[in-house]
Write a protein that holds these residues in place. Sequence first.
Motif, PDB file in Angstrom:
ATOM      1  N   GLU A 211     -19.256 -86.801 -20.701  1.00 30.01           N
ATOM      2  CA  GLU A 211     -20.233 -87.889 -20.774  1.00 30.01           C
ATOM      3  C   GLU A 211     -19.541 -89.223 -21.019  1.00 30.01           C
ATOM      4  O   GLU A 211     -19.946 -90.250 -20.467  1.00 30.01           O
ATOM      5  CB  GLU A 211     -21.279 -87.626 -21.857  1.00 30.01           C
ATOM      6  CG  GLU A 211     -22.404 -88.660 -21.811  1.00 30.01           C
ATOM      7  CD  GLU A 211     -23.558 -88.360 -22.743  1.00 30.01           C
ATOM      8  OE1 GLU A 211     -24.576 -89.066 -22.648  1.00 30.01           O
ATOM      9  OE2 GLU A 211     -23.437 -87.434 -23.570  1.00 30.01           O
ATOM     10  N   VAL A 212     -18.484 -89.220 -21.844  1.00 27.62           N
ATOM     11  CA  VAL A 212     -17.702 -90.444 -22.029  1.00 27.62           C
ATOM     12  C   VAL A 212     -17.166 -90.912 -20.683  1.00 27.62           C
ATOM     13  O   VAL A 212     -17.285 -92.090 -20.316  1.00 27.62           O
ATOM     14  CB  VAL A 212     -16.534 -90.216 -23.011  1.00 27.62           C
ATOM     15  CG1 VAL A 212     -15.590 -91.423 -23.013  1.00 27.62           C
ATOM     16  CG2 VAL A 212     -17.054 -89.954 -24.418  1.00 27.62           C
ATOM     17  N   ARG A 213     -16.592 -89.996 -19.924  1.00 23.89           N
ATOM     18  CA  ARG A 213     -15.988 -90.371 -18.641  1.00 23.89           C
ATOM     19  C   ARG A 213     -17.033 -90.766 -17.602  1.00 23.89           C
ATOM     20  O   ARG A 213     -16.756 -91.545 -16.691  1.00 23.89           O
ATOM     21  CB  ARG A 213     -15.103 -89.229 -18.134  1.00 23.89           C
ATOM     22  CG  ARG A 213     -13.767 -89.172 -18.890  1.00 23.89           C
ATOM     23  CD  ARG A 213     -12.903 -88.014 -18.440  1.00 23.89           C
ATOM     24  NE  ARG A 213     -13.368 -86.741 -18.987  1.00 23.89           N
ATOM     25  CZ  ARG A 213     -13.081 -86.323 -20.215  1.00 23.89           C
ATOM     26  NH1 ARG A 213     -12.358 -87.077 -21.017  1.00 23.89           N
ATOM     27  NH2 ARG A 213     -13.520 -85.157 -20.647  1.00 23.89           N
ATOM     28  N   SER A 214     -18.252 -90.244 -17.734  1.00 22.88           N
ATOM     29  CA  SER A 214     -19.309 -90.667 -16.814  1.00 22.88           C
ATOM     30  C   SER A 214     -19.770 -92.091 -17.119  1.00 22.88           C
ATOM     31  O   SER A 214     -20.266 -92.795 -16.233  1.00 22.88           O
ATOM     32  CB  SER A 214     -20.499 -89.706 -16.892  1.00 22.88           C
ATOM     33  OG  SER A 214     -21.203 -89.854 -18.118  1.00 22.88           O
ATOM     34  N   ILE A 215     -19.587 -92.511 -18.369  1.00 20.08           N
ATOM     35  CA  ILE A 215     -19.962 -93.872 -18.767  1.00 20.08           C
ATOM     36  C   ILE A 215     -18.830 -94.844 -18.457  1.00 20.08           C
ATOM     37  O   ILE A 215     -19.043 -95.895 -17.846  1.00 20.08           O
ATOM     38  CB  ILE A 215     -20.310 -93.908 -20.270  1.00 20.08           C
ATOM     39  CG1 ILE A 215     -21.516 -93.016 -20.556  1.00 20.08           C
ATOM     40  CG2 ILE A 215     -20.582 -95.349 -20.733  1.00 20.08           C
ATOM     41  CD1 ILE A 215     -21.728 -92.731 -22.025  1.00 20.08           C
ATOM     42  N   GLU A 216     -17.627 -94.496 -18.903  1.00 18.41           N
ATOM     43  CA  GLU A 216     -16.445 -95.328 -18.670  1.00 18.41           C
ATOM     44  C   GLU A 216     -15.302 -94.410 -18.245  1.00 18.41           C
ATOM     45  O   GLU A 216     -14.634 -93.789 -19.071  1.00 18.41           O
ATOM     46  CB  GLU A 216     -16.070 -96.124 -19.929  1.00 18.41           C
ATOM     47  CG  GLU A 216     -17.072 -97.196 -20.320  1.00 18.41           C
ATOM     48  CD  GLU A 216     -17.103 -98.373 -19.346  1.00 18.41           C
ATOM     49  OE1 GLU A 216     -16.249 -98.427 -18.431  1.00 18.41           O
ATOM     50  OE2 GLU A 216     -17.988 -99.242 -19.507  1.00 18.41           O
TER      51      GLU A 216
END
Length: 391
Positions: free
Chosen positions: A133-138
């Motif tokens: 989810e972190v990587r989907s955001i940034e």
Amino acid sequence: MFMVEAEDYYDVAIIGSGIVGLFISYMLGRMQGERRLKIICIDKEHSVALHASSRNSGVIHSGIHAKPGTLKARFCVKGNRMMYSILDALSIPYRRDGMLILCTDDNMNALEELQRRGYANGVDKIRFVYGDEVRSIERYAKTDTGLLVESAGVTDPSRLAYALYEYSSTSGIEFAFNSTVVGIDEMLNGYRIIVKDGKGSEYSKSKSIIARLVVNSAGTHADDIAYLVGLKRYRIYPCIGEYYLVRRKPYLVNSLIYPAPTFDYRGIGIHLTKRLDGTIAIGPNAIYVDEKDYDDSKFKDVVNKGIDEFYSRASEMIHGISKDDLEYGYYGIRARLAGYGSNEEPDFVIEEYPDNFIHLIGIESPGFTASPAIADHIISMIRDRLHISSE
């Protein structure tokens, strides 16, 4: 002493046409249908919002960073909600896609403190995010854990300032540019404000403006204006904040990436902002100086000297950036009430002294976000002092 050429009479005089002064003017302009007031906004510059109000990242803060119970917390949270509505009303573009505050093993306590502050301040939609989810955001963030604050966003502060100015002007608010306040005399039913043309040199022409009520929204000079009416316990410490820009790799940042805060004189810290034009702004740092006014010749040994620091901070937060990607952008001067090395988290000052003279001192970050809420509060004070019904 100098001769006064003429006297003009007003119900309200606002000193300073930064974003807070402009929001006060805007809201007074919206009141003009209820009761016609004569209002003037005085500024020593040739136009509006030429200082910190247009030299920031344009971030619409959530209020998560502010200490609970402070004016910063109260007005930032309220201002966040007001800001989006006003931007819609004025057709000013913005993005509202959140802020990701990065977490590492050695700053988890700071992020947990932010979460606690956010809940205490009434900030909506705060949560920890992990892994994919972190990587989907940034995608390029250097962390597997972050604190996501969904109500944060970004807009164009200069465009907003000019929209507020245009609305105020068409509503009958007068603006006195190139007018430096050099003296204030208390009168029986108001104040005489002595202004000089331009920067207030010895040979400038002067005139007198008389107002029933005065709002001191003079930014870095707010303490100087306060001193003229005997309020001497506040001191502004001017603090430069610089920004470097990344133009060639807009894909590195989607919205707002922040480090964990240090809760001291450095402020929130150097962060990454995807601006509306697609460039990435890196900043601000914190350089304490003696000068309050913008003068590149006086700051030539101070500004544009820290590219290594900005690259280091950016590369700690994201992959894929090199020093060659950075170019110098701009700087602003913040009106801080805490000096270099201080561990204080100074609050906004809103104080009336003497009667019908309202001071706004130390309106630094998150002052841009808080500005509509501060203005709304000042409008309530003006209604009360001038006996204007809100019905």
